[in-house]
Design a protein around this motif. Sequence first.
Motif, PDB file in Angstrom:
ATOM      1  N   LYS A  73     -18.862-138.045  41.547  1.00  9.63           N
ATOM      2  CA  LYS A  73     -19.171-136.412  40.758  1.00  9.63           C
ATOM      3  C   LYS A  73     -18.759-135.255  41.271  1.00  9.63           C
ATOM      4  N   ILE A  74     -17.736-135.878  42.109  1.00 13.88           N
ATOM      5  CA  ILE A  74     -17.127-134.519  43.428  1.00 13.88           C
ATOM      6  C   ILE A  74     -15.860-134.973  42.789  1.00 13.88           C
ATOM      7  N   GLY A  75     -14.769-134.145  42.426  1.00 12.37           N
ATOM      8  CA  GLY A  75     -13.250-134.052  42.093  1.00 12.37           C
ATOM      9  C   GLY A  75     -12.671-133.577  43.050  1.00 12.37           C
ATOM     10  N   MET A  76     -11.388-134.286  43.314  1.00 12.04           N
ATOM     11  CA  MET A  76     -11.139-133.876  44.457  1.00 12.04           C
ATOM     12  C   MET A  76      -9.429-133.581  44.331  1.00 12.04           C
ATOM     13  N   ILE A  77      -7.860-132.373  44.331  1.00 11.50           N
ATOM     14  CA  ILE A  77      -7.193-132.366  44.548  1.00 11.50           C
ATOM     15  C   ILE A  77      -6.917-131.660  45.540  1.00 11.50           C
ATOM     16  N   PHE A  78      -5.373-132.146  46.210  1.00 17.52           N
ATOM     17  CA  PHE A  78      -4.716-132.099  47.702  1.00 17.52           C
ATOM     18  C   PHE A  78      -3.493-131.040  47.205  1.00 17.52           C
ATOM     19  N   GLN A  79      -2.821-130.710  48.760  1.00 18.61           N
ATOM     20  CA  GLN A  79      -1.892-130.160  48.955  1.00 18.61           C
ATOM     21  C   GLN A  79      -0.634-131.104  48.416  1.00 18.61           C
ATOM     22  N   HIS A  80      -0.247-132.447  48.618  1.00 18.71           N
ATOM     23  CA  HIS A  80       0.608-133.263  48.370  1.00 18.71           C
ATOM     24  C   HIS A  80       0.201-134.265  47.375  1.00 18.71           C
ATOM     25  N   PHE A  81      -0.850-134.252  46.336  1.00 17.35           N
ATOM     26  CA  PHE A  81      -1.331-134.137  45.281  1.00 17.35           C
ATOM     27  C   PHE A  81      -2.019-135.466  44.849  1.00 17.35           C
ATOM     28  N   ASN A  82      -1.106-136.812  45.914  1.00 14.08           N
ATOM     29  CA  ASN A  82      -1.609-138.268  46.166  1.00 14.08           C
ATOM     30  C   ASN A  82      -1.971-139.042  44.674  1.00 14.08           C
ATOM     31  N   LEU A  83      -0.750-138.724  44.134  1.00 16.06           N
ATOM     32  CA  LEU A  83      -0.984-139.188  42.679  1.00 16.06           C
ATOM     33  C   LEU A  83      -0.312-141.038  42.922  1.00 16.06           C
ATOM     34  N   MET A  84      -0.580-142.142  42.748  1.00 14.36           N
ATOM     35  CA  MET A  84      -0.314-143.615  42.663  1.00 14.36           C
ATOM     36  C   MET A  84       1.170-144.045  42.334  1.00 14.36           C
ATOM     37  N   ALA A  85       2.476-144.185  43.192  1.00 12.65           N
ATOM     38  CA  ALA A  85       3.914-143.926  42.683  1.00 12.65           C
ATOM     39  C   ALA A  85       3.866-144.834  41.635  1.00 12.65           C
ATOM     40  N   GLY A 107      -2.848-140.608  52.337  1.00 12.35           N
ATOM     41  CA  GLY A 107      -3.068-139.688  51.263  1.00 12.35           C
ATOM     42  C   GLY A 107      -3.924-140.480  50.184  1.00 12.35           C
ATOM     43  N   LEU A 108      -2.835-141.144  49.564  1.00  7.63           N
ATOM     44  CA  LEU A 108      -3.737-142.210  48.094  1.00  7.63           C
ATOM     45  C   LEU A 108      -4.858-143.078  48.852  1.00  7.63           C
ATOM     46  N   VAL A 109      -5.026-143.544  49.828  1.00 10.21           N
ATOM     47  CA  VAL A 109      -6.022-143.889  50.610  1.00 10.21           C
ATOM     48  C   VAL A 109      -7.457-142.812  50.029  1.00 10.21           C
ATOM     49  N   GLU A 110      -7.010-141.932  50.760  1.00 13.62           N
ATOM     50  CA  GLU A 110      -8.115-140.674  50.805  1.00 13.62           C
ATOM     51  C   GLU A 110      -8.863-140.591  49.625  1.00 13.62           C
ATOM     52  N   ALA A 111      -7.601-140.256  48.933  1.00 11.92           N
ATOM     53  CA  ALA A 111      -7.672-139.756  46.982  1.00 11.92           C
ATOM     54  C   ALA A 111      -8.860-141.155  46.800  1.00 11.92           C
ATOM     55  N   ALA A 112      -8.210-142.224  46.231  1.00 13.46           N
ATOM     56  CA  ALA A 112      -9.300-143.061  46.278  1.00 13.46           C
ATOM     57  C   ALA A 112     -10.749-143.190  46.959  1.00 13.46           C
ATOM     58  N   GLU A 113     -10.203-143.021  48.162  1.00  8.37           N
ATOM     59  CA  GLU A 113     -12.257-142.957  48.935  1.00  8.37           C
ATOM     60  C   GLU A 113     -12.646-141.083  48.037  1.00  8.37           C
ATOM     61  N   ALA A 114     -11.762-139.966  47.348  1.00 10.80           N
ATOM     62  CA  ALA A 114     -12.951-139.641  46.913  1.00 10.80           C
ATOM     63  C   ALA A 114     -12.961-140.182  45.722  1.00 10.80           C
ATOM     64  N   MET A 115     -12.620-140.938  45.513  1.00  8.01           N
ATOM     65  CA  MET A 115     -13.314-141.155  43.459  1.00  8.01           C
ATOM     66  C   MET A 115     -14.256-141.994  43.699  1.00  8.01           C
ATOM     67  N   GLY A 116     -15.193-142.262  44.826  1.00  2.88           N
ATOM     68  CA  GLY A 116     -15.988-143.168  45.050  1.00  2.88           C
ATOM     69  C   GLY A 116     -14.919-144.607  44.935  1.00  2.88           C
ATOM     70  N   CYS A 117     -14.242-144.554  45.022  1.00  6.65           N
ATOM     71  CA  CYS A 117     -13.459-146.595  45.400  1.00  6.65           C
ATOM     72  C   CYS A 117     -14.021-146.706  46.640  1.00  6.65           C
ATOM     73  N   SER A 118     -14.055-148.569  46.001  1.00  6.66           N
ATOM     74  CA  SER A 118     -14.851-149.119  47.247  1.00  6.66           C
ATOM     75  C   SER A 118     -13.918-149.851  47.688  1.00  6.66           C
ATOM     76  N   ARG A 119     -14.048-150.258  48.884  1.00  8.92           N
ATOM     77  CA  ARG A 119     -13.099-150.444  49.717  1.00  8.92           C
ATOM     78  C   ARG A 119     -12.044-151.741  49.684  1.00  8.92           C
ATOM     79  N   ILE A 120     -13.325-152.948  49.238  1.00 12.00           N
ATOM     80  CA  ILE A 120     -11.940-154.345  48.576  1.00 12.00           C
ATOM     81  C   ILE A 120     -11.517-153.479  47.269  1.00 12.00           C
ATOM     82  N   ARG A 122      -6.259-152.240  44.785  1.00 15.10           N
ATOM     83  CA  ARG A 122      -5.534-151.356  44.262  1.00 15.10           C
ATOM     84  C   ARG A 122      -5.131-150.020  44.614  1.00 15.10           C
ATOM     85  N   VAL A 123      -5.285-149.823  46.493  1.00 19.14           N
ATOM     86  CA  VAL A 123      -4.210-149.506  46.139  1.00 19.14           C
ATOM     87  C   VAL A 123      -3.389-149.905  47.257  1.00 19.14           C
ATOM     88  N   TYR A 124      -3.734-150.101  48.597  1.00 15.83           N
ATOM     89  CA  TYR A 124      -2.322-151.041  49.176  1.00 15.83           C
ATOM     90  C   TYR A 124      -1.989-151.480  48.670  1.00 15.83           C
TER      91      TYR A 124
END
Lengths: 226, 344
Positions: B83-95, A128-141, A146-148
């Motif tokens: 330009k497209i924000g997204m939120i999720f069921q399990h929040f997906n915040l970085m711990a 889910g974190l990887v997905e969130a970062a992708e959705a934010m427009g984060c590059s693969r590197i 920054r995530v993995y």
Amino acid sequence: MPEFLNSIMPNVMKKLPDLWESTVETLEMTFISWAFIFVFGIIFGVLLTVTKKGGLLQNTAVYQILDKVINLFRAVPFIILLICLIPVSRAIVGTSIGVAGAIVPLIFGTVPFFSRQVESALAEVDPGLVEAAEAMGCSRIGIIFRVYLKESIPALARGVTITLINLIGLTAMAGAVGAGGLGNFAYVQGSQRNMNDIIYSTVVVLVVIVTLIQIIGNLVSKKSTH
Amino acid sequence: MIRLENIVKTYSDGDKSFNAVDGVTLDIADGEIYGIIGFSGAGKSTLVRCINLLEMPTSGKVFVGDKELTALSASELRSERKKIGMIFQHFNLMASRTVIKNVIFPLQYSGLTKAQMYEKAHSLLKLVGIDDKADAYPSALSGGQKQRAAIARALVSDPQILLCDEATSALDPQTTDSILKLLKKLNKELGITIVLITHQMNAVKEICTRAAVMENGRVVEENDVFNLFANPQQPVTRAFVDMTSNLSRINALIEERSPLTELKKWQCIMRFKYLERSACEALVSYLSRTYNINLNIIFGNIEIIGGNPIGGLVVIADGRPEDITAAQEYLRSINVGVEVILSA
């Protein structure tokens, strides 16, 4: 005090400088090879993670080759690896004996193990974190660093601890084939000459080193877990 | 604002293939809160991921603003995604990061200075109401606070669209309510277009202006929310509408032969449904005065949806048959649905 130490370990007291030198050699072998093992292990661990099916840069060919090569090197007993790598070691560092000669086999013997440690640490990162970062427009590197890597620091610290302790065990074995260090000291000065107190003294030094590494590893892992 | 054209997403496993999204065409207008509702497995999460191309559709086109996302290169797509924000069921915040560090995550390499990033993040945390938690780690937050942090993070690059994927499904009813209110406020204050994916009809009812109902990868019904509730056309829509109302519980009571449903002579059980925007009238008192019948309300459910009351009543009516018939005729004439469920 010196009298007491002389009475319980006479041979060690005569060879204290040698014991110190061996300890330094062991630490040298461990940390010089560790620098390479860390870099290659992270690279291969990341590659295994991202090229896996469903990964960030899915690539079956790269994954399969890497996976099989790692399995191959992990399957070969280290003592065999030491001998097989003599020519490689000569080609790269110019010698196959002493501390320098031990570095190459230690790297080949430990990188596959550490790569798996890295792979399993990264596998704990929530997709889910990887997905969130992708959705934010984060590059693969960016996602890799920054995530993995950032998110798996506690797990990586545990993997580093296990690998380092394993590595110290292997340096002792490298010592047995002429690489110096505590293993060599215990074998040549202790075991072969029937001086048991020398063997025990090296064990004590190794226990101290291993304990220190474990304590530091636990501390880093604990501090980075939130 | 968002236009999906004939989106198909096929997953294949060996020789079996399965259309998670099966030919969906949708238009979502600027400034709208658009709901997409469906049961688990209906394809709604896949569909919302087709909007920012986290899932690449097998075929079909996606337009956001005036750009066709499906025609962009990988790096152009990355900058559009900001330009497209997204939120999720399990929040997906970085711990491993504090709340504020999570919020500035999308701003790294955006050209802003550290001070600007922090200023922006703090103003968003104030907007969502958790600025006091800026230096806490996500593990120390409650579910609602985590979702607020995630919303602040989603808004930090000034998106025009916010995609919410089951954003309230892991929260308790009160927290769900407060998050929905927050979304409504953001929609009003920032003018942001919101797409809300959910299986909770209540969420749609609370805040959406329009909604689509999905089943088996298709949109089976689409309407403004009032009409969706007042005149559900498809069985699946009716199932969702029934979930939010207690009016169908009377059927279960009759089946159980509850003492409540043992009718005497001249009694009958009726269900009134307010079909048009007519629920404000003093129906019950009017009926009893004019037609001389007693009305005993057993269930009632009236809600305000899109500013209009909607719902109905289940009553036991007691009166002469001709009076009851006359009352029914009157109700039909003012567009209230009448249904006799049981009569003595």
